[in-house]
Design a protein around this motif. Structure first.
Motif, short mmCIF file in Angstrom:
data_model
loop_
_atom_site.label_atom_id
_atom_site.label_comp_id
_atom_site.label_asym_id
_atom_site.label_seq_id
_atom_site.Cartn_x
_atom_site.Cartn_y
_atom_site.Cartn_z
N GLY A 42 36.02 20.29 -5.45
CA GLY A 42 36.24 21.63 -6.01
C GLY A 42 36.70 22.66 -5.00
N SER A 43 36.95 22.23 -3.76
CA SER A 43 37.32 23.21 -2.72
C SER A 43 38.80 23.61 -2.79
CB SER A 43 37.00 22.65 -1.33
OG SER A 43 37.66 21.42 -1.12
N GLY A 44 39.60 22.87 -3.58
CA GLY A 44 41.00 23.29 -3.73
C GLY A 44 42.01 22.31 -3.15
N LYS A 45 41.58 21.10 -2.82
CA LYS A 45 42.49 20.14 -2.17
C LYS A 45 43.65 19.72 -3.09
CE LYS A 45 39.15 17.15 -1.56
NZ LYS A 45 38.10 17.89 -2.31
N SER A 46 43.32 19.34 -4.32
CA SER A 46 44.38 18.93 -5.25
C SER A 46 45.30 20.11 -5.55
CB SER A 46 43.79 18.40 -6.56
OG SER A 46 43.07 17.21 -6.32
N THR A 47 44.70 21.28 -5.74
CA THR A 47 45.51 22.47 -6.01
C THR A 47 46.48 22.71 -4.87
OG1 THR A 47 43.63 23.40 -7.20
CG2 THR A 47 45.39 24.93 -6.59
N LEU A 48 45.99 22.54 -3.64
CA LEU A 48 46.86 22.76 -2.48
C LEU A 48 48.03 21.76 -2.46
CD1 LEU A 48 47.47 24.18 0.14
CD2 LEU A 48 45.93 22.61 1.30
N TYR A 85 62.78 16.03 -2.05
CA TYR A 85 61.90 16.12 -0.89
C TYR A 85 60.57 15.43 -1.08
CZ TYR A 85 64.68 19.50 1.81
OH TYR A 85 65.65 20.10 2.55
N VAL A 86 60.06 15.46 -2.33
CA VAL A 86 58.64 15.17 -2.52
C VAL A 86 58.37 13.87 -3.28
CG1 VAL A 86 56.48 16.06 -3.47
CG2 VAL A 86 58.19 17.65 -2.60
N GLY A 87 57.50 13.06 -2.72
CA GLY A 87 56.91 11.96 -3.46
C GLY A 87 55.44 12.29 -3.69
N PHE A 88 54.94 12.03 -4.89
CA PHE A 88 53.57 12.46 -5.22
C PHE A 88 52.73 11.27 -5.68
CE2 PHE A 88 52.02 16.86 -5.66
CZ PHE A 88 50.69 16.57 -5.86
N ILE A 89 51.57 11.09 -5.07
CA ILE A 89 50.60 10.13 -5.58
C ILE A 89 49.43 10.94 -6.14
CG2 ILE A 89 49.05 8.20 -5.01
CD1 ILE A 89 50.93 7.66 -2.61
N PHE A 90 49.26 10.89 -7.47
CA PHE A 90 48.24 11.71 -8.11
C PHE A 90 46.86 11.07 -7.97
CE2 PHE A 90 52.21 12.80 -10.18
CZ PHE A 90 52.16 14.19 -10.17
N GLN A 91 45.85 11.94 -8.06
CA GLN A 91 44.46 11.48 -7.89
C GLN A 91 44.13 10.36 -8.88
OE1 GLN A 91 41.76 14.80 -7.66
NE2 GLN A 91 40.09 13.54 -6.87
N GLN A 92 44.64 10.47 -10.12
CA GLN A 92 44.38 9.41 -11.11
C GLN A 92 45.57 8.46 -11.26
OE1 GLN A 92 41.36 9.42 -11.97
NE2 GLN A 92 40.74 11.52 -11.51
N PHE A 93 46.47 8.51 -10.30
CA PHE A 93 47.68 7.66 -10.24
C PHE A 93 48.71 7.93 -11.34
CE2 PHE A 93 44.45 4.69 -8.24
CZ PHE A 93 44.66 5.21 -6.98
N ILE A 163 58.79 13.98 2.21
CA ILE A 163 57.37 14.35 2.23
C ILE A 163 56.62 13.50 1.19
CG2 ILE A 163 55.71 16.23 1.83
CD1 ILE A 163 58.10 18.17 2.29
N LEU A 164 55.51 12.90 1.63
CA LEU A 164 54.65 12.20 0.67
C LEU A 164 53.34 12.96 0.57
CD1 LEU A 164 54.14 9.72 -1.15
CD2 LEU A 164 53.08 8.64 0.84
N LEU A 165 52.99 13.35 -0.67
CA LEU A 165 51.73 14.03 -0.94
C LEU A 165 50.83 13.04 -1.67
CD1 LEU A 165 53.31 17.39 -2.14
CD2 LEU A 165 52.43 16.84 0.14
N ALA A 166 49.71 12.71 -1.08
CA ALA A 166 48.87 11.66 -1.64
C ALA A 166 47.46 12.20 -1.86
CB ALA A 166 48.83 10.46 -0.69
N ILE A 195 53.48 13.08 5.94
CA ILE A 195 52.47 12.74 4.93
C ILE A 195 51.29 13.71 4.96
CG2 ILE A 195 50.83 10.97 4.13
CD1 ILE A 195 52.74 8.85 5.06
N LEU A 196 50.94 14.22 3.79
CA LEU A 196 49.69 14.97 3.61
C LEU A 196 48.85 14.16 2.65
CD1 LEU A 196 51.63 17.27 4.60
CD2 LEU A 196 50.35 18.81 3.15
N PHE A 197 47.67 13.76 3.06
CA PHE A 197 46.82 13.00 2.14
C PHE A 197 45.42 13.59 2.09
CE2 PHE A 197 43.91 10.40 4.75
CZ PHE A 197 44.46 10.60 6.01
N VAL A 198 44.87 13.56 0.90
CA VAL A 198 43.51 14.06 0.69
C VAL A 198 42.55 12.90 0.77
CG1 VAL A 198 41.94 15.04 -1.05
CG2 VAL A 198 44.25 15.96 -0.80
#
Ligand SMILES: Nc1ncnc2c1ncn2[C@@H]1O[C@H](COP(=O)(O)OP(=O)(O)OP(=O)(O)O)[C@@H](O)[C@H]1O
Ligand SMILES: [Mg+2]
Length: 221
Positions: A42-48, A85-93, A163-166, A195-198
């Protein structure tokens, strides 16, 4: 040189009450960095990540990528940013349940102008690269919990994004499988992908070049 520059980012959600997901987030990333984002639930990681990926509206501040102010531009430029620019791996895929692995991976190529058979060939190559050779024609539910994130990685990278956002790509996996996913991300990073990964996992976070910590919508290095 700064590649991704987040300055004073603010994001609120209004669902009757106002929820401040990002209060004031500032950090920057250089091209080729491998950055972990950590913080409590809930700190805002996915939102970021969504904000960096150009998927949300911003309520304050700015996000600049490669000198392009992505929230102060035309919708066509923003769409182009997301695509190029962006590749996205969502939390629920978010794999499409009715499409096979190779069809899921083909999705980002549909706007590429590549002929269909070349799209399939490219998707098969990437599935091979993530270790799913022979499983290309399975539906997501016919794949194991450790195989599904590989499809998500293949789909997020088939376009060779800069950029890969995971978002928690190692989700609920056991530590060995999580470690294998991290190795894949590291191999992509070795090829130059920023790469930015949570992650929640301290041990996986330790594999990043650098950690950005978020707490209550504020980032700390
Ligand atoms: N679409 C939305 N509508 C309303 N509130 C939202 C929405 N998305 C996120 N929030 C709220 O914003 C805050 C930050 O959520 P976010 O999903 O970014 O957290 P997170 O750090 O990714 O958490 P987790 O580790 O559980 O995935 C939370 O309070 C959440 O409830
Ligand atoms: Mg999240």
């Amino acid at each position: 040189m700064v590649f991704i520059d987040v300055k004073g980012a603010r994001k609120e959600f209004n669902i009757g009450v106002s929820i401040i997901a990002l209060k004031d987030v500032t950090f920057s990333v250089e091209q080729g960095e491998f950055v972990g984002i950590m913080g409590p639930s809930g700190s805002g990681k996915s939102t970021l990540l969504n904000i960096v990926g150009g998927l949300e509206q911003l309520d304050g501040g700015a996000v600049t990528v490669d000198d392009m102010d992505i929230y102060d531009t035309t919708s066509a430029t923003l769409a182009n940013y997301r695509r190029e620019y962006v590749g996205f791996i969502f939390q629920q895929f978010h794999l499409i349940p009715t499409l096979t692995a190779v069809e899921n991976v083909c999705l980002p190529l549909m706007l590429s102008g590549l002929p269909g058979d070349e799209q399939l060939e490219r998707a098969r190559e990437v599935l091979d690269w993530v270790g799913l050779k022979g499983l290309e024609d399975r539906l997501p539910h016919q794949l194991s919990g450790g195989e599904q994130p590989r499809v998500a990685i293949a789909r997020a990278t088939v376009n060779e994004p800069l950029i890969l956002l995971a978002d928690e790509p190692t989700g609920n996996l056991d530590s060995t499988t999580g470690e294998e996913i991290m190795k894949l991300l590291r191999r992509l990073n070795d090829k130059g992908t920023t790469i930015l990964f949570v992650t929640h996992d301290q041990r996986l976070g330790a594999e990043a070049d650098r950690i950005v910590r978020i707490k209550d919508g504020v980032a700390h290095e």
